[in-house]
Design a protein around this motif. Structure first.
Motif, PDB file in Angstrom:
ATOM      1  N   ASN A 129     -11.418  11.466 -63.035  1.00  0.00           N
ATOM      2  CA  ASN A 129     -11.547  10.144 -63.656  1.00  0.00           C
ATOM      3  C   ASN A 129     -12.891  10.034 -64.379  1.00  0.00           C
ATOM      4  OD1 ASN A 129     -10.970   7.531 -64.371  1.00  0.00           O
ATOM      5  ND2 ASN A 129     -10.603   6.817 -62.283  1.00  0.00           N
ATOM      6  N   PRO A 130     -13.110  10.879 -65.393  1.00  0.00           N
ATOM      7  CA  PRO A 130     -14.418  10.915 -66.049  1.00  0.00           C
ATOM      8  C   PRO A 130     -14.787   9.636 -66.778  1.00  0.00           C
ATOM      9  CG  PRO A 130     -12.833  12.213 -67.282  1.00  0.00           C
ATOM     10  CD  PRO A 130     -12.163  11.824 -66.006  1.00  0.00           C
ATOM     11  N   LEU A 131     -13.784   8.888 -67.233  1.00  0.00           N
ATOM     12  CA  LEU A 131     -14.074   7.672 -68.003  1.00  0.00           C
ATOM     13  C   LEU A 131     -14.645   6.562 -67.133  1.00  0.00           C
ATOM     14  CD1 LEU A 131     -10.932   7.593 -70.291  1.00  0.00           C
ATOM     15  CD2 LEU A 131     -13.098   8.782 -70.611  1.00  0.00           C
ATOM     16  N   ARG A 132     -14.335   6.569 -65.843  1.00  0.00           N
ATOM     17  CA  ARG A 132     -14.846   5.547 -64.927  1.00  0.00           C
ATOM     18  C   ARG A 132     -15.841   6.132 -63.928  1.00  0.00           C
ATOM     19  NH1 ARG A 132     -11.790   3.085 -61.513  1.00  0.00           N
ATOM     20  NH2 ARG A 132     -12.896   1.092 -61.743  1.00  0.00           N
ATOM     21  N   TYR A 133     -16.326   7.332 -64.239  1.00  0.00           N
ATOM     22  CA  TYR A 133     -17.218   8.032 -63.305  1.00  0.00           C
ATOM     23  C   TYR A 133     -18.470   7.218 -63.006  1.00  0.00           C
ATOM     24  CZ  TYR A 133     -20.517  11.522 -61.592  1.00  0.00           C
ATOM     25  OH  TYR A 133     -21.456  12.192 -60.853  1.00  0.00           O
ATOM     26  N   SER A 134     -19.116   6.697 -64.035  1.00  0.00           N
ATOM     27  CA  SER A 134     -20.362   5.955 -63.827  1.00  0.00           C
ATOM     28  C   SER A 134     -20.137   4.666 -63.050  1.00  0.00           C
ATOM     29  CB  SER A 134     -21.027   5.648 -65.170  1.00  0.00           C
ATOM     30  OG  SER A 134     -20.169   4.872 -65.980  1.00  0.00           O
ATOM     31  N   VAL A 135     -18.918   4.115 -63.118  1.00  0.00           N
ATOM     32  CA  VAL A 135     -18.599   2.891 -62.378  1.00  0.00           C
ATOM     33  C   VAL A 135     -18.312   3.218 -60.915  1.00  0.00           C
ATOM     34  CG1 VAL A 135     -17.021   0.940 -62.196  1.00  0.00           C
ATOM     35  CG2 VAL A 135     -17.714   1.770 -64.451  1.00  0.00           C
ATOM     36  N   ILE A 136     -17.499   4.256 -60.697  1.00  0.00           N
ATOM     37  CA  ILE A 136     -17.131   4.629 -59.329  1.00  0.00           C
ATOM     38  C   ILE A 136     -18.341   5.154 -58.566  1.00  0.00           C
ATOM     39  CG2 ILE A 136     -15.714   6.185 -57.935  1.00  0.00           C
ATOM     40  CD1 ILE A 136     -13.632   6.119 -60.180  1.00  0.00           C
ATOM     41  N   ARG A 140     -25.459   2.199 -56.154  1.00  0.00           N
ATOM     42  CA  ARG A 140     -25.243   1.572 -54.851  1.00  0.00           C
ATOM     43  C   ARG A 140     -24.315   2.428 -53.998  1.00  0.00           C
ATOM     44  NH1 ARG A 140     -21.313  -1.873 -52.838  1.00  0.00           N
ATOM     45  NH2 ARG A 140     -22.010  -3.205 -51.101  1.00  0.00           N
ATOM     46  N   VAL A 141     -23.244   2.935 -54.600  1.00  0.00           N
ATOM     47  CA  VAL A 141     -22.303   3.783 -53.868  1.00  0.00           C
ATOM     48  C   VAL A 141     -22.992   5.063 -53.410  1.00  0.00           C
ATOM     49  CG1 VAL A 141     -20.198   5.162 -54.094  1.00  0.00           C
ATOM     50  CG2 VAL A 141     -20.266   2.841 -55.007  1.00  0.00           C
ATOM     51  N   CYS A 142     -23.815   5.653 -54.272  1.00  0.00           N
ATOM     52  CA  CYS A 142     -24.519   6.880 -53.908  1.00  0.00           C
ATOM     53  C   CYS A 142     -25.455   6.653 -52.720  1.00  0.00           C
ATOM     54  CB  CYS A 142     -25.308   7.399 -55.104  1.00  0.00           C
ATOM     55  SG  CYS A 142     -24.272   8.019 -56.458  1.00  0.00           S
TER      56      CYS A 142
END
Length: 389
Positions: A129-136, A140-142
């Motif tokens: 899902n490269p198009l939403r990678y920065s969102v996923i 914060r998630v990291c």
């Protein structure tokens, strides 16, 4: 020592170590010290480069910096003590000191188990899902993933350290190992440890098998995507990269599983010491070499740090810009980031070369974009390959 009934409880242990003072063992000790220095310098350099260069502040390098820190702490928990015992002799360690070594070691081991799984998931998201990678994979998630790794590792370390020290120890004080590892310490217990060994097995299913399953599934998904590439050279580079990652992961998890998931009756002191060396010394040395220092972005940052970068040279992230269409005077752009830096095309590649290198992987993502935005095929075309400076 303290007396309980007819038993004399011991107040300290004696670590027999990994080597004797034979010429061969002196040579092997020298090799381990070189490995220790390589691990310290490699992991320390990775932390420095990622912290000082803002262009390495991506999720992948964020996880790599924490992996380097964990490896640095893990090998420093074991090797310096082992070296002092070998050079000065003795090997005596207090009861509390042994407990703290168990706590620190198992905490860091558990941290790394989960962090490696999160790193594999990060690569899976980048591929699938490269198009939403920065969102996923937001910052914060990291941070939540890293915090979760430390939390799970600390809980596991506390549980095993506390339960191990609760057993009475009497008779022999000698631990036939080079550090206080739970299976080796339990051999000296003057009580039935079968129930505790079952609990260790259950913990290892959660701490080892579960993360290893996530890693295996993630890399399987990456390999499936790589097999869809039409470029033979691209596939070869992908297999080389993924296989080297999996070799290091297999060494780490395989050695830990052999140590902690076998019944106590099947443990051999000599074999346990050799197996333990893999995840306490070898993998902390290999991780920065396999994951990072072969990476051209990291090498570019190193050259910049040393002042050897050429004028106009840029450190960059590779991505592809897909022309979507004009809609209400707004130009929609879709960026596909290169998920594995080693597989990124070279700067001077043409649009046709890019198509040839990535093949169906690009077109797969294009179709997903079209379905999501409700556009026609003719409205999307690969404009070109760019460097994000």
């Amino acid at each position: 020592m303290a007396c309980t009934g007819n038993q004399t409880l011991i107040s300290h242990f004696i670590l027999l170590g990994l080597f004797t003072h034979s010429p061969l063992h002196l040579f092997l000790f020298s090799i381990i010290m070189v490995m220790f220095l390589v691990a310290l310098s490699g992991n320390g350099l990775m932390i420095l480069l990622i912290s000082v260069d803002p262009r390495l502040h991506s999720p992948m390098y964020f996880f790599l910096s924490w992996l380097s820190l964990m490896d640095l702490m893990l090998i420093s928990t074991i090797v310096p003590r082992m070296a002092v015992d070998f050079l000065l002799g003795g090997g005596s360690i207090s009861f509390a000191g042994c407990g703290f070594q168990i706590l620190f070691f198992l905490t860091l081991l558990g941290d790394e188990c989960f962090l490696l799984a999160f790193m594999a998931y990060d690569r899976y998201v980048a591929i699938s899902n490269p198009l939403r990678y920065s969102v996923i994979m937001s910052r914060r998630v990291c941070w939540l993933m890293v915090a979760g790794s430390w939390l799970f590792g600390l809980v596991d370390g506390l549980i095993q350290a506390v339960f191990t020290l609760r057993f009475p120890y009497c008779g022999s004080q000698e631990i036939d190992h080079f550090f206080c590892e739970v299976p080796a310490v339990l051999k000296l217990a003057c009580a039935d440890t079968s129930l505790y060994e079952t609990m260790i097995y259950v913990c290892c299913v959660l701490m080892l098998l579960l993360p290893f399953s996530v890693i295996s599934a993630s890399y399987l998904r990456i390999l499936v995507a790589v097999l869809r590439m039409r470029s033979a050279e691209g596939r070869q580079k992908a297999f080389a990269t993924c296989s080297s990652h999996m070799v290091v992961v297999s060494l780490f998890y395989g050695a830990a599983m052999i140590t902690y998931m076998r019944p106590q009756a099947y443990h051999s002191s000599k074999q346990d010491k050799v197996v333990s060396a893999f995840y306490t010394m070898i993998t902390p040395m290999l991780n920065p070499l396999i994951y990072s220092l072969r990476n051209k972005e990291v090498m570019g940052a190193l050259k910049k740090l040393l002042g050897r970068g050429q004028a106009g040279e840029t450190l960059s992230l590779e991505f592809y810009v897909l022309r979507v269409s004009w809609s209400k005077n707004v130009l929609l752009l879709c960026m596909i980031f290169c998920p594995i830096p080693q597989l990124c095309p070279q700067r001077d590649m043409s649009t046709e070369d890019v198509h040839e290198a990535l093949g169906d992987l690009v077109f797969f993502d294009c179709k997903r974009v079209r379905a999501g935005l409700g556009m026609q095929s003719r409205q999307i075309g690969l404009i070109g390959y760019y460097k994000l400076v």
